[in-house]
Scaffold this active site. Sequence first.
Site, mmCIF file in Angstrom:
data_model
loop_
_atom_site.group_PDB
_atom_site.id
_atom_site.type_symbol
_atom_site.label_atom_id
_atom_site.label_comp_id
_atom_site.label_asym_id
_atom_site.label_seq_id
_atom_site.Cartn_x
_atom_site.Cartn_y
_atom_site.Cartn_z
ATOM 1 N N LYS A 150 -0.952 80.653 57.725
ATOM 2 C CA LYS A 150 -0.441 80.429 56.360
ATOM 3 C C LYS A 150 -1.621 80.532 55.392
ATOM 4 O O LYS A 150 -2.583 79.763 55.499
ATOM 5 C CB LYS A 150 0.192 79.031 56.298
ATOM 6 C CG LYS A 150 0.577 78.582 54.897
ATOM 7 C CD LYS A 150 1.217 77.186 54.937
ATOM 8 C CE LYS A 150 1.428 76.621 53.561
ATOM 9 N NZ LYS A 150 1.928 75.233 53.582
ATOM 10 N N SER B 167 5.659 64.375 66.104
ATOM 11 C CA SER B 167 4.317 64.932 65.905
ATOM 12 C C SER B 167 3.349 63.876 65.396
ATOM 13 O O SER B 167 2.161 63.910 65.717
ATOM 14 C CB SER B 167 4.332 66.180 65.020
ATOM 15 O OG SER B 167 5.172 66.006 63.941
ATOM 16 N N ALA B 168 3.832 62.890 64.626
ATOM 17 C CA ALA B 168 2.925 61.834 64.148
ATOM 18 C C ALA B 168 2.425 60.990 65.327
ATOM 19 O O ALA B 168 1.230 60.679 65.426
ATOM 20 C CB ALA B 168 3.627 60.952 63.125
ATOM 21 N N SER C 182 12.001 57.348 72.521
ATOM 22 C CA SER C 182 13.416 57.102 72.813
ATOM 23 C C SER C 182 14.042 58.292 73.531
ATOM 24 O O SER C 182 13.791 59.442 73.164
ATOM 25 C CB SER C 182 14.161 56.850 71.497
ATOM 26 O OG SER C 182 15.546 56.881 71.737
ATOM 27 N N PRO D 248 -2.882 79.697 46.377
ATOM 28 C CA PRO D 248 -3.696 80.163 47.502
ATOM 29 C C PRO D 248 -4.509 79.056 48.177
ATOM 30 O O PRO D 248 -4.854 78.058 47.555
ATOM 31 C CB PRO D 248 -4.666 81.126 46.813
ATOM 32 C CG PRO D 248 -4.871 80.517 45.451
ATOM 33 C CD PRO D 248 -3.576 79.822 45.076
ATOM 34 N N LEU E 50 6.483 59.578 59.200
ATOM 35 C CA LEU E 50 7.643 59.324 58.322
ATOM 36 C C LEU E 50 7.925 57.837 58.178
ATOM 37 O O LEU E 50 8.542 57.417 57.197
ATOM 38 C CB LEU E 50 8.878 60.048 58.873
ATOM 39 C CG LEU E 50 8.763 61.582 58.912
ATOM 40 C CD1 LEU E 50 9.981 62.197 59.601
ATOM 41 C CD2 LEU E 50 8.610 62.154 57.517
ATOM 42 N N THR F 47 2.723 68.584 52.895
ATOM 43 C CA THR F 47 1.576 67.703 53.059
ATOM 44 C C THR F 47 1.828 66.524 54.014
ATOM 45 O O THR F 47 0.941 65.696 54.210
ATOM 46 C CB THR F 47 1.147 67.125 51.691
ATOM 47 O OG1 THR F 47 2.315 66.727 50.979
ATOM 48 C CG2 THR F 47 0.393 68.153 50.880
HETATM 49 C C1 LIG Z 1 13.237 68.563 55.386
HETATM 50 C C2 LIG Z 1 11.876 68.284 55.909
HETATM 51 C C3 LIG Z 1 10.892 69.273 55.811
HETATM 52 C C4 LIG Z 1 9.588 69.007 56.243
HETATM 53 N N1 LIG Z 1 8.616 69.961 56.103
HETATM 54 C C5 LIG Z 1 7.340 69.657 56.427
HETATM 55 C C6 LIG Z 1 6.289 70.586 56.247
HETATM 56 O O1 LIG Z 1 6.487 71.718 55.812
HETATM 57 N N2 LIG Z 1 5.024 70.204 56.571
HETATM 58 C C7 LIG Z 1 4.737 68.969 57.062
HETATM 59 O O2 LIG Z 1 3.576 68.662 57.333
HETATM 60 N N3 LIG Z 1 5.731 68.095 57.286
HETATM 61 C C8 LIG Z 1 7.000 68.391 56.964
HETATM 62 N N4 LIG Z 1 7.984 67.478 57.182
HETATM 63 C C9 LIG Z 1 7.649 66.212 57.814
HETATM 64 C C10 LIG Z 1 7.444 66.392 59.290
HETATM 65 O O3 LIG Z 1 8.576 66.928 59.893
HETATM 66 C C11 LIG Z 1 7.111 65.029 59.861
HETATM 67 O O4 LIG Z 1 6.106 64.448 59.117
HETATM 68 C C12 LIG Z 1 6.589 65.164 61.237
HETATM 69 O O5 LIG Z 1 7.490 65.863 62.035
HETATM 70 C C13 LIG Z 1 6.291 63.802 61.819
HETATM 71 O O6 LIG Z 1 7.449 63.101 62.011
HETATM 72 P P1 LIG Z 1 7.353 61.710 62.769
HETATM 73 O O7 LIG Z 1 6.684 61.911 64.063
HETATM 74 O O8 LIG Z 1 6.834 60.695 61.846
HETATM 75 O O9 LIG Z 1 8.896 61.355 62.990
HETATM 76 P P2 LIG Z 1 9.989 62.002 63.951
HETATM 77 O O10 LIG Z 1 9.769 63.447 64.180
HETATM 78 O O11 LIG Z 1 11.313 61.597 63.374
HETATM 79 O O12 LIG Z 1 9.772 61.268 65.335
HETATM 80 C C14 LIG Z 1 10.187 59.926 65.532
HETATM 81 C C15 LIG Z 1 9.935 59.500 66.968
HETATM 82 O O13 LIG Z 1 10.269 58.136 67.096
HETATM 83 C C16 LIG Z 1 11.073 57.953 68.241
HETATM 84 N N5 LIG Z 1 11.954 56.811 68.030
HETATM 85 C C17 LIG Z 1 12.809 56.604 67.000
HETATM 86 N N6 LIG Z 1 13.500 55.469 67.198
HETATM 87 C C18 LIG Z 1 13.056 54.956 68.379
HETATM 88 C C19 LIG Z 1 13.395 53.807 69.151
HETATM 89 N N7 LIG Z 1 14.338 52.966 68.738
HETATM 90 N N8 LIG Z 1 12.745 53.594 70.318
HETATM 91 C C20 LIG Z 1 11.792 54.450 70.757
HETATM 92 N N9 LIG Z 1 11.431 55.550 70.066
HETATM 93 C C21 LIG Z 1 12.070 55.796 68.900
HETATM 94 C C22 LIG Z 1 11.835 59.243 68.396
HETATM 95 O O14 LIG Z 1 12.297 59.418 69.736
HETATM 96 C C23 LIG Z 1 10.762 60.251 68.000
HETATM 97 O O15 LIG Z 1 9.979 60.536 69.133
HETATM 98 C C24 LIG Z 1 9.288 67.739 56.794
HETATM 99 C C25 LIG Z 1 10.289 66.773 56.930
HETATM 100 C C26 LIG Z 1 11.563 67.033 56.487
HETATM 101 C C27 LIG Z 1 12.598 65.964 56.609
#
Ligand SMILES: Cc1cc2nc3c(=O)[nH]c(=O)nc-3n(C[C@H](O)[C@H](O)[C@H](O)COP(=O)(O)OP(=O)(O)OC[C@H]3O[C@@H](n4cnc5c(N)ncnc54)[C@H](O)[C@@H]3O)c2cc1C
Length: 501
Positions: free
Chosen positions: A82, A18-19, A43, A102, A337, A348
């Site tokens: 929410k 999602s990021a 990936s 709230p 992340l 957040t």
């Molecule tokens: C337990 C938990 C609860 C959460 N609850 C919330 C919440 O309530 N509200 C909120 O806002 N956020 C929450 N988050 C955080 C939220 O899930 C993430 O911020 C959000 O999904 C964004 O993740 P991301 O895109 O940074 O990483 P990811 O979803 O991990 O995506 C990583 C991407 O990188 C790619 N990638 C990785 N390695 C490679 C590689 N070698 N080559 C090519 N591509 C690669 C993967 O294929 C994937 O597409 C939570 C997280 C956790 C762990």
Amino acid sequence: MNANSAPPKKILIVGGGSAGWMTALMYGESLIKTGVEITVLESPTVGVIGVGEGSTPALKRYFDALGIAESEWMAECNATYKTGIAFDGWSTKPGYESYFHPFATMVDNLTLPTFIENIHARQRGAHVDARPNRYFLSSRLSDDALAPKASENFPFFTTYGYHFDAALLGQFLHKKAAALGVKHKVCHVTHATRDAQGDIAAVATEEGELLAADFFIDCSGFSALLIGKALETPFVSYADNLLNDSAIAMPTEIGARIEPKTVSAAMKFGWAWQIPLTNRYGNGYVYSSAFVSADQAETELRAKIGTLESDTPARHLKMKLGRVAKHWNRNCLAVGLSQGFLEPLEATALYLTQMTAAIFLLFLEKGDFSEAAQQAYNQQIHDYFDGHRDYIVAHYKTNTRTDTEYWRTNAGNLNGVSDSLKHIFQTWIEGGDLVAELRRQDIERYYPILSWHALLAGMGTFPDVAPAPAGAADMLAPMDDFMRRCALNFRDHRTVLESMG
Ligand SMILES: Cc1cc2nc3c(=O)[nH]c(=O)nc-3n(C[C@H](O)[C@H](O)[C@H](O)COP(=O)(O)OP(=O)(O)OC[C@H]3O[C@@H](n4cnc5c(N)ncnc54)[C@H](O)[C@@H]3O)c2cc1C
């Protein structure tokens, strides 16, 4: 990247969670028309995080700015509304065992003075209801399972966030970004190569390609391929501030009634979330592995959500809490992340992702890549992260549980209390002017003043003083009636969601 660098013409985003897609869509919208090429690499083997996430109201602003209607995205992402977060079992103080944090609405301006008056009365020892619940319309909407979308004849705006499936959200944003011309390539990045100055020159893939660009955005999740592995940006750990390092996620069925709230319930070694989506509850347990094993934690979660007998698998995750020392380092920006993580107590993460990308876009649009710009930017994002961290730490400092070593250690852990937080606590406990203190520290830039009142009052953080006269307590019956009648302007949450598709 130095002061003389030209604005990038070719941007590679590594990661399609999602990021990655949130950034790609935002940048696609404003940069593709200026001739910038944007490609997202994803990936084929590494999945995304998607545990059933909640947002802050900022996500609505993101979609509004892009002109994307709720009817277009919510059903595709199994999203619900929410109106806030219910904190259950954090405080043991009588009358404060549960409270609602709230999101504010416009009519709260009429009831807020009573809330503040009762907080002050309670600080002086009066036995009045100082929990936020009764004073905010969003709490009432949640209790009555109503969607925060008022009928036409109720001319007051509501503020709300969403719950959604982050994996589906990524896919939706992908579709929108592709329509704008953002390119997508499925490939596994193995490493990055660097040029003579130390900037990233290209990323190498398992498929044998070397993909060059002049700017890179690291959205690779916890693996932090570019900002961490390639550039070796130091990581500022929050392990001293926050003890939790693990999570378990597990879905359960959702019934007909959908209350538009996240529930955050204190457990023996952390806390459990429950997030309603249209097709399931996302549940999870955030805990500290120093105090409980993964198996024990899973059993405690299963007992809580009624899945002890079920063979639904649990997903175990490790969390690294902290942030990078530079979100923007050389010709690389870390978003999501990869740049850091706070435990999801206040949901957040996506908000920080959005702010990181949106503020950097201002620098991209201005073409300012000077050292000063980079420093100012990084400081701004640090403030967001550290400020949000403090707000989360405050939950562990104001709770009164002592039933396990985990809670006792949390209460006694003073290392993690920043000076900023100390001043906030001191002002509150002395009955001082909290608004002035939060403004003095410029905290309202990244955390609403109301949220601090909700937390400190909601936990029942009041001095033990002799009882005093009740003050505004007499106002509560008319106020309850006011809230009841406001709520008549809202429809059943599930009905509203189903009407969207
Ligand atoms: C337990 C938990 C609860 C959460 N609850 C919330 C919440 O309530 N509200 C909120 O806002 N956020 C929450 N988050 C955080 C939220 O899930 C993430 O911020 C959000 O999904 C964004 O993740 P991301 O895109 O940074 O990483 P990811 O979803 O991990 O995506 C990583 C991407 O990188 C790619 N990638 C990785 N390695 C490679 C590689 N070698 N080559 C090519 N591509 C690669 C993967 O294929 C994937 O597409 C939570 C997280 C956790 C762990």
